[in-house]
Motif scaffolding. Structure first.
Motif, PDB file in Angstrom:
ATOM      1  N   MET A 152       0.960  -1.165   0.080  1.00 39.47           N
ATOM      2  CA  MET A 152      -0.205   0.011  -0.034  1.00 39.47           C
ATOM      3  C   MET A 152       0.954   1.122   0.034  1.00 39.47           C
ATOM      4  N   SER A 153       0.413   2.243  -0.945  1.00 34.27           N
ATOM      5  CA  SER A 153       1.459   3.409  -0.932  1.00 34.27           C
ATOM      6  C   SER A 153       0.901   4.279   0.277  1.00 34.27           C
ATOM      7  N   ARG A 154       1.731   5.183   0.375  1.00 39.08           N
ATOM      8  CA  ARG A 154       1.593   6.319   1.692  1.00 39.08           C
ATOM      9  C   ARG A 154       0.751   7.475   0.930  1.00 39.08           C
ATOM     10  N   ASP A 155       0.333   7.460  -0.226  1.00 37.96           N
ATOM     11  CA  ASP A 155      -0.605   8.699  -0.798  1.00 37.96           C
ATOM     12  C   ASP A 155      -1.805   8.639  -0.136  1.00 37.96           C
ATOM     13  N   LEU A 156      -2.171   9.409   0.854  1.00 34.26           N
ATOM     14  CA  LEU A 156      -3.527   9.460   1.554  1.00 34.26           C
ATOM     15  C   LEU A 156      -4.336  10.098   0.548  1.00 34.26           C
ATOM     16  N   LYS A 186      -4.888   9.806  -2.863  1.00 35.77           N
ATOM     17  CA  LYS A 186      -4.908   8.658  -3.772  1.00 35.77           C
ATOM     18  C   LYS A 186      -6.038   7.698  -3.034  1.00 35.77           C
ATOM     19  N   TYR A 187      -5.560   7.066  -1.836  1.00 38.89           N
ATOM     20  CA  TYR A 187      -6.303   6.295  -0.989  1.00 38.89           C
ATOM     21  C   TYR A 187      -7.867   6.857  -0.930  1.00 38.89           C
ATOM     22  N   THR A 188      -7.915   8.093  -0.411  1.00 40.16           N
ATOM     23  CA  THR A 188      -9.149   8.664  -0.252  1.00 40.16           C
ATOM     24  C   THR A 188     -10.080   8.810  -1.676  1.00 40.16           C
ATOM     25  N   GLN A 214      -9.744   6.588  -3.884  1.00 43.69           N
ATOM     26  CA  GLN A 214     -10.291   5.305  -4.308  1.00 43.69           C
ATOM     27  C   GLN A 214     -11.390   5.010  -3.325  1.00 43.69           C
ATOM     28  N   THR A 215     -11.182   5.160  -2.035  1.00 39.35           N
ATOM     29  CA  THR A 215     -11.969   4.921  -1.121  1.00 39.35           C
ATOM     30  C   THR A 215     -13.540   5.244  -0.695  1.00 39.35           C
TER      31      THR A 215
END
Length: 73
Positions: free
Chosen positions: A1-5, A7-9, A11-12
């Motif tokens: 998992m990357s640390r880019d929050l 990008k994570y947000t 996607q989520t």
């Protein structure tokens, strides 16, 4: 998992919204059909779709406004 929050947000959030809508439509409508019958189930479906249309219009308006603001910067 990357640390880019960010990008994570990105996607989520859509996944959570889609999951919520699937739960509401499938479980909610399934229970209405099961307990109250076809007529009530169709009316519930009509009401849910009727509720969804204004929400989607607001989301579409905000998305267009965001695109316009980003293009003008």
């Amino acid at each position: 998992m990357s640390r880019d929050l960010r990008k994570y947000t990105k996607q989520t959030e859509p996944r959570l919204i889609i999951g919520f809508l699937v739960l509401v439509f499938l479980v909610g409508e399934g229970l209405i059909f099961y307990f109250y019958g076809t007529g009530a189930g169709l009316m519930g479906l009509t009401c849910m779709v009727g509720m969804l249309i204004p929400v989607l219009l607001v989301v579409l308006f905000l998305w267009i406004a965001e695109k316009l603001v980003k293009s003008n910067q």
